[in-house]
Design a protein around this motif. Structure first.
Motif, mmCIF file in Angstrom:
data_model
loop_
_atom_site.group_PDB
_atom_site.id
_atom_site.type_symbol
_atom_site.label_atom_id
_atom_site.label_comp_id
_atom_site.label_asym_id
_atom_site.label_seq_id
_atom_site.Cartn_x
_atom_site.Cartn_y
_atom_site.Cartn_z
ATOM 1 N N LEU A 10 -49.346 27.913 -33.600
ATOM 2 C CA LEU A 10 -50.348 28.347 -34.585
ATOM 3 C C LEU A 10 -49.899 28.036 -36.014
ATOM 4 O O LEU A 10 -50.711 27.615 -36.846
ATOM 5 N N ILE A 11 -48.634 28.237 -36.313
ATOM 6 C CA ILE A 11 -48.115 27.931 -37.648
ATOM 7 C C ILE A 11 -48.233 26.438 -37.936
ATOM 8 O O ILE A 11 -48.606 26.034 -39.042
ATOM 9 N N THR A 12 -47.971 25.609 -36.935
ATOM 10 C CA THR A 12 -48.089 24.159 -37.116
ATOM 11 C C THR A 12 -49.525 23.753 -37.391
ATOM 12 O O THR A 12 -49.789 22.930 -38.271
ATOM 13 N N ILE A 13 -50.463 24.343 -36.674
ATOM 14 C CA ILE A 13 -51.889 24.024 -36.884
ATOM 15 C C ILE A 13 -52.332 24.449 -38.271
ATOM 16 O O ILE A 13 -53.006 23.700 -38.985
ATOM 17 N N VAL A 14 -51.955 25.666 -38.690
ATOM 18 C CA VAL A 14 -52.343 26.155 -40.016
ATOM 19 C C VAL A 14 -51.712 25.298 -41.107
ATOM 20 O O VAL A 14 -52.358 24.992 -42.113
ATOM 21 N N THR A 58 -57.022 31.355 -48.164
ATOM 22 C CA THR A 58 -57.128 31.962 -46.835
ATOM 23 C C THR A 58 -56.080 31.378 -45.887
ATOM 24 O O THR A 58 -55.398 32.125 -45.170
ATOM 25 N N LEU A 59 -55.944 30.058 -45.883
ATOM 26 C CA LEU A 59 -54.951 29.429 -45.008
ATOM 27 C C LEU A 59 -53.527 29.812 -45.414
ATOM 28 O O LEU A 59 -52.669 30.006 -44.543
ATOM 29 N N ALA A 65 -48.840 35.464 -42.899
ATOM 30 C CA ALA A 65 -48.963 36.506 -41.871
ATOM 31 C C ALA A 65 -48.389 36.026 -40.533
ATOM 32 O O ALA A 65 -47.690 36.779 -39.842
ATOM 33 N N LEU A 66 -48.658 34.776 -40.169
ATOM 34 C CA LEU A 66 -48.120 34.244 -38.917
ATOM 35 C C LEU A 66 -46.603 34.149 -38.947
ATOM 36 O O LEU A 66 -45.930 34.418 -37.941
ATOM 37 N N ILE A 67 -46.050 33.772 -40.081
ATOM 38 C CA ILE A 67 -44.592 33.676 -40.199
ATOM 39 C C ILE A 67 -43.963 35.061 -40.057
ATOM 40 O O ILE A 67 -42.962 35.235 -39.351
#
Length: 114
Positions: A10-14, A58-59, A65-67
């Motif tokens: 998910l972090i890679t996609i964002v 937003t991104l 938040a994902l990190i």
């Protein structure tokens, strides 16, 4: 698949989406906003700039938040107790130390030529 791996994907996609959104923008007013044309287009130039600005923030917020969530989900498969280095040094060290043999003190040879 572990939760850490899911967060990593998910972090890679964002990150990829954030790079695309930032590359579309131009800091001097060019970029996607200037290529659309006038306000005859649906949304107009101002709406495009607002959308790009909001999507960037937003991104970036989602990325942070994902990190943070990924660091909480990290179990630490190699903690201090399970470390391979500690296991290697533990097995390499002898269980009991052998007594050291006494060192013979021999007088050094003197050089009479001095």
């Amino acid at each position: 698949m572990s939760t850490f791996s899911i967060f990593l994907v998910l972090i890679t996609i964002v990150c990829f989406l954030l790079i695309v959104v930032i590359m579309v923008q131009n800091p001097k007013g060019g970029g996607l906003s200037s290529t659309i044309g006038g306000s005859q287009m649906l949304g107009g130039v101002q709406k495009t700039t607002d959308f790009l600005d909001k999507s960037t923030w937003t991104l970036a917020t989602i990325l942070i938040a994902l990190i943070l969530l990924s660091s909480l989900s990290f179990t630490g498969a190699l903690s201090d107790n399970d470390s391979k280095i500690i296991e290697q040094t533990g097995t390499a060290a002898p269980a009991t130390a052998a007594p050291a043999s006494p060192v013979q003190n021999t007088p050094a040879a003197t050089n009479p030529a001095k």
